[in-house]
Design a protein around this motif. Structure first.
Motif, PDB file in Angstrom:
ATOM      1  N   GLY A 196      -8.307   7.592 -12.137  1.00 55.94           N
ATOM      2  CA  GLY A 196      -6.851   7.477 -12.308  1.00 55.94           C
ATOM      3  C   GLY A 196      -6.113   7.527 -10.995  1.00 55.94           C
ATOM      4  O   GLY A 196      -6.724   7.667  -9.927  1.00 55.94           O
ATOM      5  N   LYS A 247       2.667  13.766 -15.685  1.00 55.86           N
ATOM      6  CA  LYS A 247       1.429  13.084 -16.112  1.00 55.86           C
ATOM      7  C   LYS A 247       1.587  12.206 -17.347  1.00 55.86           C
ATOM      8  O   LYS A 247       0.749  11.343 -17.585  1.00 55.86           O
ATOM      9  CB  LYS A 247       0.283  14.073 -16.292  1.00 55.86           C
ATOM     10  CG  LYS A 247       0.384  15.013 -17.471  1.00 55.86           C
ATOM     11  CD  LYS A 247      -0.849  15.910 -17.454  1.00 55.86           C
ATOM     12  CE  LYS A 247      -0.969  16.932 -18.542  1.00 55.86           C
ATOM     13  NZ  LYS A 247      -0.036  17.051 -19.593  1.00 55.86           N
ATOM     14  N   ARG A 257      -0.675   5.692 -13.553  1.00 54.48           N
ATOM     15  CA  ARG A 257       0.753   5.690 -13.884  1.00 54.48           C
ATOM     16  C   ARG A 257       1.514   4.925 -12.816  1.00 54.48           C
ATOM     17  O   ARG A 257       1.131   4.945 -11.635  1.00 54.48           O
ATOM     18  CB  ARG A 257       1.291   7.132 -13.934  1.00 54.48           C
ATOM     19  CG  ARG A 257       0.643   7.987 -14.985  1.00 54.48           C
ATOM     20  CD  ARG A 257       1.364   9.325 -15.140  1.00 54.48           C
ATOM     21  NE  ARG A 257       1.232  10.213 -14.002  1.00 54.48           N
ATOM     22  CZ  ARG A 257       2.176  10.483 -13.120  1.00 54.48           C
ATOM     23  NH1 ARG A 257       3.355   9.894 -13.203  1.00 54.48           N
ATOM     24  NH2 ARG A 257       1.968  11.331 -12.132  1.00 54.48           N
ATOM     25  N   ASN A 314      -5.718   5.397 -16.847  1.00 49.43           N
ATOM     26  CA  ASN A 314      -5.058   6.614 -16.357  1.00 49.43           C
ATOM     27  C   ASN A 314      -4.333   6.400 -15.025  1.00 49.43           C
ATOM     28  O   ASN A 314      -4.272   7.281 -14.182  1.00 49.43           O
ATOM     29  CB  ASN A 314      -6.066   7.768 -16.236  1.00 49.43           C
ATOM     30  CG  ASN A 314      -5.381   9.102 -16.097  1.00 49.43           C
ATOM     31  OD1 ASN A 314      -4.284   9.311 -16.606  1.00 49.43           O
ATOM     32  ND2 ASN A 314      -6.010  10.014 -15.357  1.00 49.43           N
TER      33      ASN A 314
END
Ligand SMILES: NC(=O)c1ccc[n+]([C@@H]2O[C@H](COP(=O)([O-])OP(=O)(O)OC[C@H]3O[C@@H](n4cnc5c(N)ncnc54)[C@H](O)[C@@H]3O)[C@@H](O)[C@H]2O)c1
Length: 251
Positions: free
Chosen positions: A133, A232, A178, A176
């Motif tokens: 991520g 998150k 962002r 994962n």
């Protein structure tokens, strides 16, 4: 420490919002790749972070060039490790209507302000996927939400940054990763040094409901929040920091 053991790349890291973000990220434990077209600016900031006890490398690069984007990621991976955070923040803010600017001016603005996000993100994303991520933050601007007079190329580029941020968010959420955009209003940095004080004050009086100047450090704290695990579950969003400018049609 909110970014302990994280590796962060900040483009436009030599001044203004980028410099303030490098300091904020380093304070919270991140190792920094400070990227700037100016080697002097990048070096000076990396040394300043080291003097504060942080870890930083300086990378002189033109973010609008594919080979430079690849070099930014390769050097970061080799010297600091895979990037956990990519803050695409470098930018220019040229004025002009479409009949005032050349094709070269248009291309330069779109390449530095928008294409750079595409180039850096696509180099960083495979490393983020391999690591489980990552976080991408892009500096857009309020002119990307509503166009401004005499800022055609810039308004278009920043609008593109907003939807590219959403595209990246959607396309890589299951990996994962962002991705969010920050939209500052008027921030007192070198980018606006050509704006005479009287014109600046008239602009703020007319368009910014809250009195006062937005500092680069305030934008940096927003980037820090978005980079941290506190955010998150936040992706594909646009964060406006503009003293109320976008709240209505008239201040
Ligand atoms: N200052 C504002 O009012 C304001 C408002 C909205 C958005 N923004 C955005 O914030 C970002 C940061 O700007 P700032 O206000 O800190 O100004 P700034 O001029 O201090 O920072 C921009 C940095 O980007 C670097 N840069 C420019 N072209 C580059 C290139 N091709 N490759 C690598 N580095 C390059 C410059 O050297 C400079 O250090 C920009 O994307 C800008 O569009 C600023």
């Amino acid at each position: 420490m909110k970014l302990r053991d994280k590796v962060a790349i900040v483009t436009g890291g030599g001044s203004g919002i980028g410099a303030a973000s490098c300091h904020a990220f380093a304070r919270e434990g991140a190792a920094l790749a400070v990227v700037n077209r100016s080697a002097t600016k990048a070096e000076a900031l990396a040394r300043a972070i080291e003097a504060e006890g942080g870890r930083a490398i300086a990378i002189s690069a033109d973010v609008s060039r594919n080979a430079d984007a690849q070099r930014i990621i390769d050097r970061t991976v080799a010297e600091l490790g895979p990037p956990d955070i990519l803050f695409n923040n470098a930018g220019i803010s040229p004025a002009g209507r479409i009949t005032d600017i050349s094709e070269a001016d248009w291309d330069e603005c779109l390449n530095i302000d928008l294409k750079s996000v595409f180039l850096a993100a696509r180099c960083a994303i495979p490393h983020m996927i391999a690591a489980g991520g990552g976080v991408i933050i892009n500096t857009a601007g309020t002119f990307g939400i509503r166009a401004a007079k005499n800022k055609a190329a810039y308004s278009v580029a920043k609008a593109g940054v907003i939807n590219l941020s959403r595209s990246i968010a959607l396309d890589y959420a299951r990996e994962n990763i962002r991705c969010n955009a920050i939209c500052p209003g008027y921030v007192d940095t070198a980018l606006n040094e050509g704006f005479p004080a009287a014109a600046r004050n008239a602009f703020l009086e007319r368009y910014q409901p809250l009195r006062g100047l937005i500092g680069a450090g305030e934008v940096a704290e927003m980037a820090l929040y978005l980079a941290s695990d506190a955010a998150k579950m936040i992706t594909g969003q646009v964060f406006v920091l503009d003293g109320g400018q976008q709240a209505g049609l008239y201040a």
